[in-house]
Design an enzyme around this catalytic site. Structure first.
Site, PDB file in Angstrom:
ATOM      1  N   HIS A   1       0.854  -1.188   0.000  1.00 28.11           N
ATOM      2  CA  HIS A   1       0.000   0.000   0.000  1.00 28.11           C
ATOM      3  C   HIS A   1       0.888   1.236   0.000  1.00 28.11           C
ATOM      4  O   HIS A   1       2.118   1.135   0.092  1.00 28.11           O
ATOM      5  CB  HIS A   1      -0.960  -0.001   1.194  1.00 28.11           C
ATOM      6  CG  HIS A   1      -0.298   0.092   2.524  1.00 28.11           C
ATOM      7  ND1 HIS A   1       0.435  -0.939   3.078  1.00 28.11           N
ATOM      8  CD2 HIS A   1      -0.241   1.106   3.432  1.00 28.11           C
ATOM      9  CE1 HIS A   1       0.908  -0.582   4.258  1.00 28.11           C
ATOM     10  NE2 HIS A   1       0.518   0.663   4.498  1.00 28.11           N
TER      11      HIS A   1
ATOM     12  N   HIS B   1       1.239   3.953   2.035  1.00 33.11           N
ATOM     13  CA  HIS B   1       1.640   4.741   3.192  1.00 33.11           C
ATOM     14  C   HIS B   1       3.153   4.894   3.218  1.00 33.11           C
ATOM     15  O   HIS B   1       3.898   3.996   2.805  1.00 33.11           O
ATOM     16  CB  HIS B   1       1.131   4.095   4.485  1.00 33.11           C
ATOM     17  CG  HIS B   1      -0.340   4.293   4.689  1.00 33.11           C
ATOM     18  ND1 HIS B   1      -1.068   3.604   5.637  1.00 33.11           N
ATOM     19  CD2 HIS B   1      -1.239   5.112   4.057  1.00 33.11           C
ATOM     20  CE1 HIS B   1      -2.337   4.001   5.599  1.00 33.11           C
ATOM     21  NE2 HIS B   1      -2.461   4.899   4.641  1.00 33.11           N
TER      22      HIS B   1
ATOM     23  N   ASP C   1       5.645   4.767   5.258  1.00 32.28           N
ATOM     24  CA  ASP C   1       6.601   3.829   5.851  1.00 32.28           C
ATOM     25  C   ASP C   1       6.769   2.566   5.024  1.00 32.28           C
ATOM     26  O   ASP C   1       7.573   1.703   5.377  1.00 32.28           O
ATOM     27  CB  ASP C   1       6.191   3.484   7.287  1.00 32.28           C
ATOM     28  CG  ASP C   1       4.775   2.946   7.398  1.00 32.28           C
ATOM     29  OD1 ASP C   1       3.881   3.471   6.721  1.00 32.28           O
ATOM     30  OD2 ASP C   1       4.562   1.994   8.181  1.00 32.28           O
ATOM     31  N   HIS C   2       6.047   2.464   3.916  1.00 36.55           N
ATOM     32  CA  HIS C   2       6.181   1.308   3.024  1.00 36.55           C
ATOM     33  C   HIS C   2       6.720   1.678   1.641  1.00 36.55           C
ATOM     34  O   HIS C   2       7.042   0.786   0.864  1.00 36.55           O
ATOM     35  CB  HIS C   2       4.836   0.604   2.881  1.00 36.55           C
ATOM     36  CG  HIS C   2       4.349  -0.027   4.148  1.00 36.55           C
ATOM     37  ND1 HIS C   2       4.374  -1.376   4.381  1.00 36.55           N
ATOM     38  CD2 HIS C   2       3.854   0.534   5.285  1.00 36.55           C
ATOM     39  CE1 HIS C   2       3.903  -1.629   5.601  1.00 36.55           C
ATOM     40  NE2 HIS C   2       3.578  -0.478   6.154  1.00 36.55           N
TER      41      HIS C   2
ATOM     42  N   ASP D   1       0.285  -4.095   6.141  1.00 37.79           N
ATOM     43  CA  ASP D   1      -0.566  -3.605   7.227  1.00 37.79           C
ATOM     44  C   ASP D   1      -2.002  -4.064   7.009  1.00 37.79           C
ATOM     45  O   ASP D   1      -2.578  -3.829   5.938  1.00 37.79           O
ATOM     46  CB  ASP D   1      -0.537  -2.083   7.281  1.00 37.79           C
ATOM     47  CG  ASP D   1       0.836  -1.530   7.613  1.00 37.79           C
ATOM     48  OD1 ASP D   1       1.768  -2.338   7.810  1.00 37.79           O
ATOM     49  OD2 ASP D   1       0.977  -0.295   7.673  1.00 37.79           O
TER      50      ASP D   1
ATOM     51  N   HIS E   1       6.011  -5.116  11.857  1.00 39.84           N
ATOM     52  CA  HIS E   1       5.403  -3.796  11.931  1.00 39.84           C
ATOM     53  C   HIS E   1       5.181  -3.417  13.398  1.00 39.84           C
ATOM     54  O   HIS E   1       4.098  -3.032  13.829  1.00 39.84           O
ATOM     55  CB  HIS E   1       4.089  -3.727  11.146  1.00 39.84           C
ATOM     56  CG  HIS E   1       3.719  -2.328  10.738  1.00 39.84           C
ATOM     57  ND1 HIS E   1       2.894  -1.533  11.498  1.00 39.84           N
ATOM     58  CD2 HIS E   1       4.078  -1.586   9.662  1.00 39.84           C
ATOM     59  CE1 HIS E   1       2.742  -0.366  10.918  1.00 39.84           C
ATOM     60  NE2 HIS E   1       3.458  -0.365   9.785  1.00 39.84           N
TER      61      HIS E   1
ATOM     62  N   HIS F   1      -6.859  -2.218   5.276  1.00 37.94           N
ATOM     63  CA  HIS F   1      -6.138  -1.108   5.889  1.00 37.94           C
ATOM     64  C   HIS F   1      -6.931   0.168   5.589  1.00 37.94           C
ATOM     65  O   HIS F   1      -8.074   0.107   5.131  1.00 37.94           O
ATOM     66  CB  HIS F   1      -4.705  -1.064   5.369  1.00 37.94           C
ATOM     67  CG  HIS F   1      -3.769  -0.289   6.238  1.00 37.94           C
ATOM     68  ND1 HIS F   1      -3.774  -0.383   7.609  1.00 37.94           N
ATOM     69  CD2 HIS F   1      -2.797   0.614   5.934  1.00 37.94           C
ATOM     70  CE1 HIS F   1      -2.851   0.419   8.108  1.00 37.94           C
ATOM     71  NE2 HIS F   1      -2.251   1.040   7.116  1.00 37.94           N
TER      72      HIS F   1
END
Length: 310
Positions: free
Chosen positions: A61, A63, A65-66, A210, A268, A139
């Protein structure tokens, strides 16, 4: 054929000195597949010696942090004179955003990059003897998980039985093992199933990204050799897990238990548990009684075939 997984980043949305943002690499006999690419992933690859020769990048996805490691990784690959193309796979609606990351600041890589949007319950990438399949996750944005699923392997070849049936030592053994029937000089036909056992399962590695705990993960992860599941919080933060669409360690453990996985990794990890993840592990072990661990940055896990994993 060897398979080794390396946890490059095991932290949550906020990086810490102990844990980098999400990144997970699978090296399958020299073919490297990267799942998510949090900030600083290229440095983690250097630090933990995985090499840069990734063939595919699978994004769960969008976001930060990914994905915020993508521009740096692309430019590092370019600085290392990469010529091979790179395929980046992401969930529905991700293509234009991933393209912008690759070309951040107007950068033009010197190698070809392709972008592929992948819907749940489809094959993201198919090779000769395995697939990477996308599955539904839940998510706060468009998201998917990925399962690397190898084809079944031929059953074991019974050489003693073949010789008893009069099969001459040599190429005929290989033909039988590959599923062919053969005819002997006297006209006798030896069928492959007479000397080859039942097919043996390939390996399966499942990476959720996530997500809330879902039946779709249980289904795709059934009998997996390694399940890597979001386990951001403990029970004490269960309400926050729901509101942010993450899983608690206990919820992730239920998925692992119901899927009967062989090995289960919690990842995570919220910054609040970055240096002491024991509460996550303790709660997971109350539900899942198999091989479970909280993943650490740099940790490497060998994924064996089932018959060698006992």
């Amino acid at each position: 054929m060897s398979m080794r997984a390396t946890f490059l980043g095991t932290g949550g949305a906020v990086p810490t000195t102990a844990r980098a943002p999400s990144a997970f690499l699978v090296n399958r006999d020299g073919e490297r597949l990267l799942f998510d690419c949090g900030e600083g992933t290229q440095r983690q690859m250097m630090r933990f010696g995985t090499g840069f020769g990734i063939n595919h990048l699978f994004v769960t996805h969008l976001h930060g942090d990914h994905i915020l490691g993508i521009p740096g990784l692309i430019q590092t690959l370019d600085f290392n004179e990469r010529e091979d193309p790179l395929a980046i796979h992401g969930p529905p609606g991700s293509k234009r955003h991933l393209r912008r990351l690759v070309h951040a600041g107007g950068y033009q890589p010197g190698f070809h990059v392709t972008f592929h949007e992948v819907a749940p319950d489809t094959v993201a990438y198919s090779a000769d003897d395995y697939e990477v399949r996308a599955f539904e996750t839940e998510h706060r944005t468009s998201s998917i998980g990925y399962a690397l699923v190898e084809d079944d392997r031929p059953g074991r070849f019974d050489r003693e039985k073949a010789e008893e049936l009069g099969v001459p030592v040599g190429p005929a053994f290989g033909r039988l093992h590959n599923g062919e029937d053969i005819e002997l000089d006297d006209g006798t036909v030896v069928r492959s199933e007479q000397v080859v056992g039942d097919p043996r399962p390939g390996r399966k590695v499942v990476y959720t990204g996530d997500t809330r705990p879902l039946d779709s993960t249980v289904e795709i992860a059934q009998d997996a050799d390694l399940l890597v599941h979001d386990a951001t919080f403990t029970d004490e933060e269960a309400d926050r897990a729901k509101s942010t669409a993450h899983s608690t360690a206990r919820e992730a453990a239920r998925v692992a238990r119901d899927a009967d996985v062989r090995k289960f990794a919690l990842t995570h990890v919220s910054a609040r548990y970055a240096t002491n993840p024991n509460p996550l592990l303790e709660q997971a072990r109350e539900v899942f009684h198999g091989d479970v661990f909280v993943a650490e940055d740099g940790q490497k896990v060998v994924v064996p075939f089932t018959e060698t994993a006992e």
